[in-house]
Design a protein around this motif. Sequence first.
Motif, short mmCIF file in Angstrom:
data_model
loop_
_atom_site.label_atom_id
_atom_site.label_comp_id
_atom_site.label_asym_id
_atom_site.label_seq_id
_atom_site.Cartn_x
_atom_site.Cartn_y
_atom_site.Cartn_z
N SER A 1 -8.82 45.47 -10.47
CA SER A 1 -9.29 45.69 -11.69
C SER A 1 -7.72 46.80 -11.95
CB SER A 1 -10.74 46.53 -11.73
OG SER A 1 -11.68 46.06 -11.18
N THR A 2 -7.75 47.93 -11.00
CA THR A 2 -6.64 48.75 -11.04
C THR A 2 -5.23 47.83 -12.14
OG1 THR A 2 -7.06 49.82 -9.44
CG2 THR A 2 -4.92 50.45 -10.20
N LEU A 3 -5.21 47.16 -11.72
CA LEU A 3 -3.91 46.39 -12.02
C LEU A 3 -4.46 45.61 -13.41
CD1 LEU A 3 -1.30 45.00 -11.04
CD2 LEU A 3 -2.37 42.86 -9.64
N ILE A 4 -5.06 45.46 -13.57
CA ILE A 4 -5.41 44.95 -14.90
C ILE A 4 -5.61 46.01 -15.60
CG2 ILE A 4 -7.70 44.13 -16.44
CD1 ILE A 4 -7.05 41.48 -14.97
N GLY A 5 -5.70 47.37 -15.19
CA GLY A 5 -6.04 48.20 -16.13
C GLY A 5 -4.54 48.30 -16.41
N GLN A 6 -3.78 48.36 -15.44
CA GLN A 6 -2.17 48.85 -15.52
C GLN A 6 -1.66 48.30 -16.67
OE1 GLN A 6 -0.26 50.57 -11.68
NE2 GLN A 6 -2.06 49.29 -11.34
N ILE A 7 -2.00 46.35 -16.64
CA ILE A 7 -1.76 45.18 -17.26
C ILE A 7 -1.96 45.90 -19.31
CG2 ILE A 7 -1.36 43.23 -18.36
CD1 ILE A 7 -1.41 42.82 -14.96
N ALA A 8 -3.81 46.17 -18.99
CA ALA A 8 -3.98 46.34 -19.97
C ALA A 8 -3.17 47.66 -21.02
CB ALA A 8 -5.55 46.22 -20.33
N GLY A 9 -3.05 48.50 -19.99
CA GLY A 9 -2.88 49.64 -20.59
C GLY A 9 -3.47 51.14 -20.22
N GLY A 10 -5.43 50.72 -19.59
CA GLY A 10 -5.41 51.79 -19.81
C GLY A 10 -4.83 52.63 -18.99
N LEU A 11 -4.35 52.06 -17.84
CA LEU A 11 -3.58 52.89 -17.03
C LEU A 11 -1.92 53.08 -16.10
CD1 LEU A 11 -5.61 52.44 -14.42
CD2 LEU A 11 -5.61 54.12 -14.44
N LYS A 12 -1.52 54.34 -16.40
CA LYS A 12 -0.09 54.11 -16.26
C LYS A 12 0.17 54.23 -14.95
CE LYS A 12 3.09 56.22 -19.80
NZ LYS A 12 3.50 55.68 -19.68
N PRO A 13 1.73 53.15 -14.47
CA PRO A 13 1.54 53.05 -13.02
C PRO A 13 2.64 54.42 -12.75
CG PRO A 13 2.71 50.74 -15.07
CD PRO A 13 2.00 51.92 -15.81
N ASP A 14 2.86 53.97 -11.36
CA ASP A 14 3.91 55.55 -11.12
C ASP A 14 4.97 54.47 -11.03
OD1 ASP A 14 1.28 56.79 -10.45
OD2 ASP A 14 1.52 55.82 -8.49
N GLU A 15 5.32 53.45 -10.89
CA GLU A 15 7.13 52.74 -10.62
C GLU A 15 6.76 51.46 -11.16
OE1 GLU A 15 9.12 52.78 -6.83
OE2 GLU A 15 8.36 54.76 -6.48
N GLY A 16 7.85 51.10 -11.07
CA GLY A 16 7.67 49.34 -11.36
C GLY A 16 7.23 48.39 -12.98
N GLN A 17 7.86 47.43 -12.94
CA GLN A 17 7.52 47.52 -14.16
C GLN A 17 6.86 45.84 -15.15
OE1 GLN A 17 11.36 44.98 -14.84
NE2 GLN A 17 12.74 46.50 -15.14
N ILE A 18 6.53 45.95 -16.37
CA ILE A 18 4.79 45.06 -16.54
C ILE A 18 6.10 44.61 -17.44
CG2 ILE A 18 2.87 45.12 -17.83
CD1 ILE A 18 2.28 46.74 -16.03
N ARG A 19 5.91 43.70 -18.12
CA ARG A 19 6.72 42.39 -19.69
C ARG A 19 5.70 41.47 -19.32
NH1 ARG A 19 12.01 44.11 -19.99
NH2 ARG A 19 11.99 42.57 -21.08
N PHE A 20 5.93 41.55 -20.86
CA PHE A 20 4.33 41.09 -21.69
C PHE A 20 5.56 40.25 -22.90
CE2 PHE A 20 1.24 40.60 -24.72
CZ PHE A 20 0.66 39.17 -23.96
N LEU A 21 5.52 38.77 -23.34
CA LEU A 21 6.59 38.34 -23.63
C LEU A 21 7.69 38.85 -24.00
CD1 LEU A 21 3.32 38.04 -27.05
CD2 LEU A 21 3.94 36.67 -24.58
N ASN A 22 8.45 38.78 -22.02
CA ASN A 22 9.63 39.73 -22.52
C ASN A 22 9.94 40.80 -22.91
OD1 ASN A 22 11.93 37.88 -21.26
ND2 ASN A 22 11.42 36.41 -22.73
N ARG A 23 8.74 41.16 -23.30
CA ARG A 23 8.90 42.74 -23.96
C ARG A 23 8.36 43.56 -22.61
NH1 ARG A 23 6.51 45.28 -29.43
NH2 ARG A 23 7.77 47.34 -29.02
N ASP A 24 9.13 45.19 -22.11
CA ASP A 24 8.46 46.09 -21.25
C ASP A 24 7.61 46.67 -22.17
OD1 ASP A 24 7.90 48.10 -19.54
OD2 ASP A 24 9.65 49.17 -20.12
N VAL A 25 6.24 46.92 -21.83
CA VAL A 25 5.31 47.26 -22.36
C VAL A 25 4.85 48.32 -21.93
CG1 VAL A 25 4.05 45.16 -23.46
CG2 VAL A 25 3.51 45.68 -20.75
N ILE A 26 5.07 49.08 -20.86
CA ILE A 26 4.87 49.85 -20.34
C ILE A 26 4.46 51.21 -21.35
CG2 ILE A 26 5.66 51.70 -18.40
CD1 ILE A 26 5.99 49.88 -16.29
#
Lengths: 327, 249
Positions: free
Chosen positions: B45-70
């Motif tokens: 769920s922590t991972l889902i939270g980071q993908i959806a945006g409620g949680l901010k990751p410490d490090e790394g990349q999340i690209r959705f539709l080729n766009r950095d969404v962090i």
Amino acid sequence: MTDTLNRETIVNISLAFLLLAAPMLALALDEPFYISLATKVAILSLAGVGLNLALGYGGMISFGHAAFFGVGGYVAGISAHHMFEGSDFLGLFAATDQLLLIWPMAIILCGGLAILIGLFSLRTTGVYFIMITLAFAQMIYYLGISIPTYGGEDGLPIYVRNQLPVVSSDDPLTFFLVCYALLMGGIFLSSRIIGSRFGAALQTARMNEVRLATVGIAPFPVKLTGFVLSAMITGLAGALFAELNGFVGPSMLSWHRSGEIMIFVILGGVGRLYGPLAGAALFILLEFFIGGFTDRWQFFLGLILLGVVLFAKGGLMGLIAGRARHD
Amino acid sequence: MTETLLEIKGLRKSFGALKATDDVNLDVQAGEIHALIGPNGAGKSTLIGQIAGGLKPDEGQIRFLNRDVIPLSVAKRARMGLGRSFQISSLAMEVSALKNVILAVQAREGSSFKFWKQVRSDQGLMDEAMIQLERVGLADSARTVTSELSHGQRRQLEVACALALKPKLLLLDEPMAGLGAGGSQRLTEFLESLKAEVGILLIEHDMDAVFQLADRISVLVYGRVIETGTVDQIRQSAQVREAYLGEEE
């Protein structure tokens, strides 16, 4: 469900009718004082209708709505002051005594002030939001007592009531009808807003901000807009209140006033369209009738408020009209 | 080549000493159901939270539709086409199921800053919302206040809300929980039918459903993806069996 709807509609119409009938009766009985009492109810209800939009529907418990109420009042007072003196505002703007100009000014100024206050306050929630809105209102309060040009602590008398085209705002019954029409306009506007797309978003912001964001609606702008609309309505009520009393002073800006407006809403029923009218009417009646027997009338107000909060969660409206409808 | 909807690289998130997400790499392709399994507390769920945006990751990349969404807010990501359901339902509880879906339809259609026209009399909005409720099998409960729905129904309602956004990617956090056997089977079939329309990242404990649905499975243990592969690969992986599936077989 339909039963409750009908019941609430009946209660609403009755309340609106009673308030309209009161000054007519007063006139028939040759008791003009009651006209101004009814006018006071209409104006304070309108202030409550404003707060209800933020507090009842948007879940923003503002303890600083006196700032808007008072600023609205000062717009009326300052206009009247310059008109009376024949001077210009800051030497820039010619004074006006036209209510149709003064009201929009009050509304716009309160809206602007609400943007400013909202931008900071809405970053917080819960108790912090209550405190920060209170803090802003106190700042405005101290601004009010520290400007000697506009009466400082003594406030500003409005010697000559500002004017309307065609009708005479000096006539008590006419002025009541104007205030009553504005109250009904405010309630109607609220009902439209609440039933609109924006209203759906605003109410979801109250219930669950995560849900709102999850469907792609950013909560902050929604809440800010709701807060600003709320402030504008309360600001207009303030302008009317100053005209009614022929006076505006820092007391209109004080935190007691914020509390009073909040009491109208809670007493009447949070998030109920006519709740503020029910609440303000009961408040004024208590103040007037029990206040006639004893100066300690607020003791009874306290008891009633306690009873409402503990036993009738929907306030007076909940008691008379049943639970709120949400479908 | 298929289109990559979601791409996660080197994602890390710690809560104090606890590494909830530890160098996670993961992707979801269009038309794919990618299941994420793992024991309780693995950080799903922590991972889902980071993908959806409620949680901010410490490090790394999340690209959705080729766009950095962090840097993007939850609402912006949703508008880009990211729909989600929650492990613990997050709905507007005081209003009807229908109103919850209407809000989602209204959000997708554009502005919520319309102050005059009444939602009640907006037939287009209602019809569209009803379609989504029918799809998840909740049409009969459209007028029921959400707080009176069962837990399983609330999950279905969240899926309906997410679908109303016409998303490109769905993040579903245990959608089967509380549904019962019949309900799970229906939802499984339904998700299968969605595949053509939307990519799905599915967290689920119901292994029958996972094995039936998933094109690929990633296994998350203590915040790390220990294995990603097809259903057969995961079934046969000794490492996965040891860490997660237990020694029942």
